[in-house]
Enzyme design. Structure first.
Site, mmCIF file in Angstrom:
data_model
loop_
_atom_site.group_PDB
_atom_site.id
_atom_site.type_symbol
_atom_site.label_atom_id
_atom_site.label_comp_id
_atom_site.label_asym_id
_atom_site.label_seq_id
_atom_site.Cartn_x
_atom_site.Cartn_y
_atom_site.Cartn_z
ATOM 1 N N GLU A 102 -98.410 -35.557 67.716
ATOM 2 C CA GLU A 102 -98.546 -34.436 68.657
ATOM 3 C C GLU A 102 -99.785 -34.531 69.543
ATOM 4 O O GLU A 102 -99.952 -33.723 70.447
ATOM 5 C CB GLU A 102 -98.597 -33.104 67.877
ATOM 6 N N ASP A 339 -94.526 -13.369 63.477
ATOM 7 C CA ASP A 339 -95.082 -14.720 63.583
ATOM 8 C C ASP A 339 -95.528 -15.032 65.003
ATOM 9 O O ASP A 339 -95.396 -16.158 65.469
ATOM 10 C CB ASP A 339 -94.064 -15.765 63.083
HETATM 11 CA CA CA Z 1 -96.911 -19.074 61.890
#
Ligand code: CA
Length: 745
Positions: A102, A339
């Protein structure tokens, strides 16, 4: 395995170099570039003056986002709209790993520094990809149980001859940029019984290097740690959420934060708020900006029963890096339940707003709104949703607060369909800001989650998953999940019918005007996979990779697809650009992984070519791009051992497997984990030693004897044997029928 750096006079992994025809001809004429073999004279010499003058050396890429503003924009223009058709392969480097990559590489004075799986570091000659050194941190396989989102690492920081990296286990290393030798290391984790990992890039801010951590799905109380650049001594620590009120407050800001939590909150679970990715240091204002993460538990009604904003969850914090004290904050999602981290990349820029040039901070976090702040003061200048959003009706610019639509998304009163999904309208994949077009090129996801409250209370599980709710992508894909009652399934299907747009899940590369707060063009792709990081350049180009292994190049002005290069390896990281000896390169790290890494994309390059990590570089008039060798046929299946377990045991094993093992083992070609339907007799023999007692811990397989009993391991084993028999019988039937047998991918 010792923690080590290896200096290699000759590359261990040969870099594959394509010499452009022109260079060969020139060399044949005796007038080729004389300095192609020149070794760098300087290693990692980045300092404040050089960072502030980044535009003066456009061939370098000094931070993860090139300059201090981290716009992921290159002023180089040798590769442009008129000639990008000639873009070809320059070189490649094999990392030898099979997990996600990444990071955006840094290039300074001809050397590329970048990080890979679990915090490995690679220093390469950026002319040809030859390895100068590499570093492999010693990481106990047990930490893999605490990593929600693969064993990724999002980059290094390079400063005054040192390379800083945080390994997956939270150990922060300062390496010698010339040799890779460890100069100092610090364990940044305050409590190893909890589920802390580190996956973000450390940030150099004045005299300190700062690192946070991940783990808010598990068992974590977020904090930041700052260390002296030279000595590695801890300079300050900033806790993001309050701890148990019976204990002293670690930092004064927690007094303010604690007033926004129920004193009877679930302090045992940690609260979350982990700063797992974006940090940006502004050397002009001497401020460090940090994005903080989601809540743990997710469900506020169980986390902080009397409600409250629960500072500093899902916030941007501006800190004084000398003292670690808070200068301003902005909470994007008060009382987060979905989230919605605010850890996504931030870009610092100058924007013309209201007839003035404002020093802004831009962020497009998971919650689906694009925010523009005055970064001196934290004043919110504008906010507009860039994907469908139903958790808030908008952001009130007067109060700075979102107009949260709790009826629509509070799942404590019944299952809800929530836009954006937990994967976020935008996640960690870097966005790019081109100051010439004034546009932000943003990898987005248009998706929703079903979210349901599945537990009456919450039993705290130390060091393990503690979300306390169930979240499922609203595509219908996961409605077959075990444990879902027919009644609940009907309820969810009904919700899905009410919001048909939830089924049209797609990713999109969006060119966003941050001043007008509107999309200028979009390039949509089906599914959720193609959200790779983005590079824009002064050549009027925008670069983005795909899970199918394509490097795509778009016209920055209208989004027209100008060029595709099939690399054969999934790309999720952001490409970057640099130049050496008058040649512009575009480079990118390639390998599938990260959050949601186990969810199948049948068209992923990993199914054809596997998932070995590569660093790929391209230039004008380069050669054809080599693809990895296709995956070999694994050959006939071994006959599994007799099943000898009841159907009920197999079913129990299936549930235990899904809960504990599936995250790594259910999607083998993409995860690189062993195919458990093809276990050898020796593995069957030692199955419980491997699962329970850590026989393969050094290879990354954690031990589970604190969670699973012998009977549990036997049940999982029985489930795998039944799967192996299904596959074996299918293969035999195919052989008998004379049809070619295709190995299941
Ligand atoms: Ca999370």
């Amino acid at each position: 395995m010792p923690s080590h750096a290896t200096i290699r006079p000759a590359p261990r992994r040969a870099a594959h170099l394509a010499l452009p025809l022109l260079a060969l001809l020139l060399a044949a004429c005796g007038s080729g570039p004389r300095d192609t073999a020149r070794k760098p004279e300087s290693f990692g010499q980045i300092d404040r003056a050089r960072l502030l003058a980044a535009d003066a050396t456009p061939g370098d890429w000094l931070t993860s986002g090139r300059d201090f503003g981290k716009g992921h924009y290159s002023p180089l223009e040798q590769i442009n709209r008129d000639n990008v058709a000639r873009l070809g392969f320059a070189w490649e480097y094999h990392t030898g790993t099979r997990r996600g990559l990444e990071a955006t590489p840094i290039v300074v004075d001809g050397v590329m520094y970048t990080s890979g799986v679990a915090g490995r570091v690679y220093a390469l000659d950026a002319r040809n990809g030859e390895e100068l050194w590499h570093f492999t941190p010693e990481v106990d396989g047990q930490v893999n149980r605490k990593a929600c989102c693969d064993q990724v690492n999002r980059g290094v920081s390079v400063w005054k001859g040192k390379v800083y990296v945080a390994a997956l286990d939270g150990m922060l290393y300062a390496l010698d940029a010339r040799s890779g030798e460890v100069l100092w290391k610090q364990d940044t984790i305050v409590d190893h019984r909890r589920a802390y990992t580190s996956t973000g890039a450390p940030e150099v801010a004045g005299g300190v290097v700062v690192i946070g951590n991940a783990g808010a799905e598990y068992d974590a109380r977020g904090y930041l740690s700052a260390y002296d650049l030279d000595s590695g001594r801890l300079a300050w620590r900033f806790y993001i959420v309050p701890g148990d009120p019976s204990q002293p407050r670690e930092n004064p800001e927690l007094e303010l934060a604690a007033r926004t939590w129920d004193p009877k909150s679930r302090w045992d679970v940690g609260g979350g708020g982990t700063a797992w990715d974006a940090m940006v240091y502004d050397p002009e204002l001497d401020l460090l900006y940090v994005g903080t993460g989601n809540a743990a538990l997710y469900n506020r009604a169980k986390r902080s029963p009397k409600g409250g904003d629960n500072l500093f969850l899902s916030s941007i914090l501006a800190l004084n890096p000398r003292t670690g004290r808070l200068v301003w904050y902005y909470q994007e999602v008060p009382g987060d339940m979905w989230d919605y981290t605010a850890t996504q990349p931030m870009v610092l820029a100058d924007l013309p707003i209201g007839g003035m040039t404002r020093k802004v901070l831009m962020q497009a976090p998971k919650n689906g709104f694009f925010y523009v702040f005055d970064r001196r003061t934290g004043e919110l200048l504008s906010a507009k949703n860039f994907v469908p959003v139903d958790w808030a009706k908008g952001i009130d610019l007067k109060t700075g607060r979102p107009l949260v639509d709790r009826d629509a998304v509070d799942y404590t009163t019944g299952p809800k369909l929530v836009f954006p999904a937990t994967m976020g309208g935008h996640n960690w994949n870097p966005m790019s800001f081109d100051p010439r077009t004034g546009l932000v090129y943003l990898p987005t996801l248009h998706a929703a989650n079903y979210m349901l409250d599945t537990t009456r209370g919450h039993e705290y599980r130390p060091g393990r998953l503690n979300m306390g709710i169930t979240a499922m992508l609203a595509t219908g894909l996961q409605l077959g999940s075990p444990g879902l009652s027919p009644q609940l399934r009907r309820q969810l299907e009904q919700l899905g019918r009410k919001y048909p747009e939830a089924r049209d899940m797609h990713a999109s590369l969006t060119a966003w005007d941050p001043v007008a707060q509107q999309a200028v063009w979009e390039y949509p792709t089906p599914g959720w996979w193609d959200r790779g990081g983005v590079l824009s350049t002064a050549g009027d180009l925008v670069f983005q990779g795909t899970d199918t292994g394509l490097l795509r190049v778009f016209d920055a002005h209208d989004g027209k697809l100008l060029k595709e290069i099939d690399t054969g390896t999934s790309i999720i990281a952001a490409p970057m650009s640099y130049s050496i000896d008058g040649v512009q390169y575009v480079a990118v790290m390639a390998a599938w992984g990260g959050g949601g890494w186990f969810i199948t994309n049948p068209k992923s390059a990993a199914y054809t070519y596997g998932n070995e990590g590569r660093i790929l570089a391209f230039r004008l008039d380069g050669g054809p791009t080599p693809k990895p060798a296709p995956l070999a046929d694994p050959g006939p299946r071994p006959m599994p051992p007799p099943l000898g377990a009841s159907a009920a045991t197999v079913q129990r094993g299936a549930r235990l497997f899904a809960e504990n093992c599936g995250i790594c083992h259910q999607n083998v070609p993409r995860s690189g984990a062993p195919d458990l339907t093809r276990m050898s007799p020796a593995v069957h023999q030692t199955f419980n030693d491997i699962v329970l007692h850590g026989q393969r811990r050094a290879l990354g397989m954690p031990q589970w004897d604190d969670v699973l009993s012998e009977a549990d391991a036997d049940a999982i084993h029985a489930y795998l044997i039944s799967l192996a028999w299904d596959a074996y019988r299918a293969e035999q039937a195919g052989l008998r029928a004379g049809t070619p047998v295709v190995a299941p991918h």
